[in-house]
Design a protein around this motif. Structure first.
Motif, PDB file in Angstrom:
ATOM      1  N   VAL A   1      68.764  89.855  17.786  1.00  0.00           N
ATOM      2  CA  VAL A   1      68.182  88.684  18.452  1.00  0.00           C
ATOM      3  C   VAL A   1      69.169  88.122  19.471  1.00  0.00           C
ATOM      4  O   VAL A   1      68.808  87.816  20.617  1.00  0.00           O
ATOM      5  CB  VAL A   1      67.793  87.613  17.413  1.00  0.00           C
ATOM      6  N   TRP A   2      70.414  87.999  19.065  1.00  0.00           N
ATOM      7  CA  TRP A   2      71.432  87.493  19.987  1.00  0.00           C
ATOM      8  C   TRP A   2      71.675  88.473  21.128  1.00  0.00           C
ATOM      9  O   TRP A   2      71.838  88.062  22.281  1.00  0.00           O
ATOM     10  CB  TRP A   2      72.730  87.227  19.222  1.00  0.00           C
ATOM     11  N   LEU A   3      71.691  89.766  20.819  1.00  0.00           N
ATOM     12  CA  LEU A   3      71.919  90.757  21.871  1.00  0.00           C
ATOM     13  C   LEU A   3      70.797  90.732  22.904  1.00  0.00           C
ATOM     14  O   LEU A   3      71.038  90.903  24.102  1.00  0.00           O
ATOM     15  CB  LEU A   3      72.040  92.154  21.259  1.00  0.00           C
ATOM     16  N   LYS A   4      69.568  90.510  22.461  1.00  0.00           N
ATOM     17  CA  LYS A   4      68.445  90.439  23.402  1.00  0.00           C
ATOM     18  C   LYS A   4      68.610  89.247  24.338  1.00  0.00           C
ATOM     19  O   LYS A   4      68.373  89.354  25.553  1.00  0.00           O
ATOM     20  CB  LYS A   4      67.131  90.334  22.634  1.00  0.00           C
ATOM     21  N   ALA A   5      69.037  88.104  23.798  1.00  0.00           N
ATOM     22  CA  ALA A   5      69.251  86.924  24.634  1.00  0.00           C
ATOM     23  C   ALA A   5      70.402  87.142  25.608  1.00  0.00           C
ATOM     24  O   ALA A   5      70.330  86.742  26.779  1.00  0.00           O
ATOM     25  CB  ALA A   5      69.521  85.709  23.757  1.00  0.00           C
TER      26      ALA A   5
ATOM     27  N   LEU B   1      63.907  79.707   8.749  1.00  0.00           N
ATOM     28  CA  LEU B   1      64.820  79.102   7.781  1.00  0.00           C
ATOM     29  C   LEU B   1      66.119  79.882   7.607  1.00  0.00           C
ATOM     30  O   LEU B   1      67.016  79.427   6.898  1.00  0.00           O
ATOM     31  CB  LEU B   1      64.142  78.891   6.417  1.00  0.00           C
ATOM     32  N   ASP B   2      66.235  81.055   8.237  1.00  0.00           N
ATOM     33  CA  ASP B   2      67.509  81.766   8.308  1.00  0.00           C
ATOM     34  C   ASP B   2      68.048  81.758   9.732  1.00  0.00           C
ATOM     35  O   ASP B   2      69.258  81.768   9.951  1.00  0.00           O
ATOM     36  CB  ASP B   2      67.358  83.218   7.837  1.00  0.00           C
ATOM     37  N   GLN B   3      67.133  81.761  10.697  1.00  0.00           N
ATOM     38  CA  GLN B   3      67.497  81.690  12.104  1.00  0.00           C
ATOM     39  C   GLN B   3      66.706  80.567  12.773  1.00  0.00           C
ATOM     40  O   GLN B   3      65.597  80.243  12.339  1.00  0.00           O
ATOM     41  CB  GLN B   3      67.179  83.007  12.821  1.00  0.00           C
ATOM     42  N   TRP B   4      67.298  80.016  13.832  1.00  0.00           N
ATOM     43  CA  TRP B   4      66.649  78.972  14.608  1.00  0.00           C
ATOM     44  C   TRP B   4      66.769  79.320  16.088  1.00  0.00           C
ATOM     45  O   TRP B   4      67.725  79.973  16.510  1.00  0.00           O
ATOM     46  CB  TRP B   4      67.320  77.616  14.377  1.00  0.00           C
ATOM     47  N   ALA B   5      65.787  78.885  16.862  1.00  0.00           N
ATOM     48  CA  ALA B   5      65.833  79.061  18.317  1.00  0.00           C
ATOM     49  C   ALA B   5      65.310  77.793  18.967  1.00  0.00           C
ATOM     50  O   ALA B   5      64.348  77.181  18.487  1.00  0.00           O
ATOM     51  CB  ALA B   5      64.993  80.264  18.746  1.00  0.00           C
ATOM     52  N   ARG B   6      65.948  77.405  20.064  1.00  0.00           N
ATOM     53  CA  ARG B   6      65.524  76.207  20.793  1.00  0.00           C
ATOM     54  C   ARG B   6      65.632  76.493  22.283  1.00  0.00           C
ATOM     55  O   ARG B   6      66.657  76.988  22.762  1.00  0.00           O
ATOM     56  CB  ARG B   6      66.396  75.014  20.413  1.00  0.00           C
TER      57      ARG B   6
ATOM     58  N   PRO C   1      86.749  82.898   9.282  1.00  0.00           N
ATOM     59  CA  PRO C   1      86.227  84.264   9.154  1.00  0.00           C
ATOM     60  C   PRO C   1      84.722  84.215   8.887  1.00  0.00           C
ATOM     61  O   PRO C   1      84.265  83.541   7.965  1.00  0.00           O
ATOM     62  CB  PRO C   1      87.001  84.826   7.961  1.00  0.00           C
ATOM     63  N   THR C   2      83.952  84.913   9.715  1.00  0.00           N
ATOM     64  CA  THR C   2      82.499  84.771   9.713  1.00  0.00           C
ATOM     65  C   THR C   2      81.829  86.135   9.636  1.00  0.00           C
ATOM     66  O   THR C   2      82.324  87.105  10.209  1.00  0.00           O
ATOM     67  CB  THR C   2      82.044  84.056  11.002  1.00  0.00           C
ATOM     68  N   ILE C   3      80.705  86.210   8.924  1.00  0.00           N
ATOM     69  CA  ILE C   3      79.894  87.430   8.903  1.00  0.00           C
ATOM     70  C   ILE C   3      78.523  87.071   9.470  1.00  0.00           C
ATOM     71  O   ILE C   3      77.756  86.327   8.850  1.00  0.00           O
ATOM     72  CB  ILE C   3      79.761  88.009   7.485  1.00  0.00           C
ATOM     73  N   LEU C   4      78.229  87.589  10.655  1.00  0.00           N
ATOM     74  CA  LEU C   4      76.951  87.335  11.318  1.00  0.00           C
ATOM     75  C   LEU C   4      75.927  88.332  10.786  1.00  0.00           C
ATOM     76  O   LEU C   4      76.139  89.542  10.875  1.00  0.00           O
ATOM     77  CB  LEU C   4      77.112  87.491  12.829  1.00  0.00           C
ATOM     78  N   PRO C   5      74.807  87.878  10.207  1.00  0.00           N
ATOM     79  CA  PRO C   5      73.873  88.784   9.527  1.00  0.00           C
ATOM     80  C   PRO C   5      73.279  89.864  10.424  1.00  0.00           C
ATOM     81  O   PRO C   5      73.120  89.675  11.632  1.00  0.00           O
ATOM     82  CB  PRO C   5      72.773  87.836   9.022  1.00  0.00           C
ATOM     83  N   ARG C   6      72.937  90.977   9.799  1.00  0.00           N
ATOM     84  CA  ARG C   6      72.372  92.128  10.505  1.00  0.00           C
ATOM     85  C   ARG C   6      71.119  91.755  11.291  1.00  0.00           C
ATOM     86  O   ARG C   6      70.933  92.187  12.425  1.00  0.00           O
ATOM     87  CB  ARG C   6      72.040  93.230   9.483  1.00  0.00           C
TER      88      ARG C   6
END
Length: 358
Positions: free
Chosen positions: A173-177, A8-13, A163-168
């Motif tokens: 998760v994104w770096l791993k992908a 509910l904070d992150q999604w993956a497909r 202007p966006t703040i990508l959560p810690r």
């Protein structure tokens, strides 16, 4: 077969090759992931609902599991961002560097929640001295004691980026992908004021995340003009290793880890600072600096120095001698920019007592 998951904070497909005998959709218990992960490499897994439609039966060889399930309508919907946004095309390696460079400076405190992530923004008119030709795509993070900024030439469409703040918790998760994707492979970054998503173009796999609702503080004014400031240039690995080796001796019961830095001639001496429960210890590192330069004496947080490895293989530290002025860190040479991503950082000084040598 398309698989979607969320907390509910992150999604993956992700799309997975499958032989589909009967099309359909179902919301199933997340322990199906553990069943698939534990199957031998190359093993075939079959999925089928039971007759009552309340359980999904998973089989792989002799292994079998029945998992509770619901209708697909019960699963949370894929998020839809609100407000106008931007869609950017980048290389996987470029976006990975843009996020990985400032990552160590992300704050972990909960009071200033707007510091708990990486600030992504479009700079249409960067100040003089920043490498790059024209507008920039910028990523920055700070915990109030250190600040790291990375930037790359802005891709098409970046002018619409809010202007966006990508959560810690989203960043690793994104770096791993991105690490599992070829550096030159194209990826698509889509950002709205409430949702950011990353799509790996070659596979169609997509990650999405809520963004932090807050305003990242203006920080550019904190960077000093390094012209004429006393400085030293050092091998980053040698410096971080020397400081890291002192941390077991210099960290106090209160969690402090101030390391005294004294530069004179071609040597940087790092040592623990006096404290009731700190052990006296020191090390030395070779540096490059102006032969006529005056000695420099700085107190820096050792944990912050030890985390500088991702900034650049060689770093130049410049500081004006005032304890209230942060130390400026820049790559050596200044145009060091793997994957086209430039970077620089700041570390606030820690006051140390005169004569504080072990």
């Amino acid at each position: 077969m398309t698989v979607t998951a969320t907390d509910l904070d992150q999604w993956a497909r992700a799309a997975i090759p499958a032989a589909v005998e009967h099309a359909g959709a179902v919301a199933v218990d997340g322990r199906l992931v553990a069943f698939a992960r534990d199957a031998p490499a190359g093993a075939r897994i079959t999925l089928a609902p039971d007759r009552g439609g309340t359980r999904l039966v998973a089989r792989s060889g002799r292994r079998r599991a029945e998992l509770p399930c619901l209708s697909a309508a019960a699963a949370p919907a894929w998020p839809r961002g609100t407000g106008e946004g931007a869609t950017l095309a980048l290389g996987a390696g470029t976006l990975r560097a843009l996020l990985d460079v400032p990552r160590p400076a992300i704050s972990t405190e909960e009071v200033r929640h707007y510091l708990n992530g990486i600030h992504l923004w479009h700079d249409p008119d960067p100040p003089a001295g920043l490498d790059g030709d024209g507008p920039l795509l910028v990523a920055a993070a700070t915990d109030g004691h250190r600040l790291v900024e990375a930037w790359t030439p802005a891709p098409a469409g970046a002018e619409a980026l809010p202007p966006t703040i990508l959560p810690r918790h989203t960043v690793p998760v994104w770096l791993k992908a991105l690490a599992a994707t070829a550096p030159a492979a194209p990826v698509t970054l889509t950002v709205t004021p409430s949702i950011a998503s990353l799509t790996i173009d070659a596979t169609g796999d997509t990650l999405a995340s809520r963004t932090i609702d807050g305003r990242f503080p203006g920080y550019r004014r904190l960077f000093p003009d390094a012209t004429g400031l006393p400085s030293w240039t050092v091998d980053t690995a040698a410096w971080t290793a020397a400081v890291g080796g002192l941390l077991p001796y210099g960290t106090t019961a209160e969690g402090g880890s101030t390391i005294l830095h004294e530069a004179e001639g071609g040597t940087l001496t790092v040592s623990t600072c006096p404290a009731t429960d700190a052990v006296a210890a020191e090390d030395a590192v070779d540096i490059d600096r102006d032969a006529n330069g005056a000695p420099m004496r700085l107190g820096l947080n050792g944990r912050y120095v030890a985390a500088l490895g991702s900034l650049a293989p060689r770093l130049t530290l410049a500081q004006g001698g005032d304890d209230n002025t942060p130390a400026l860190l820049t790559p050596d040479p200044p145009d060091h920019a793997p994957r086209g991503v430039h970077r620089r950082g700041l570390i606030m000084l820690v006051r140390v007592q005169e004569g504080a040598r072990p």
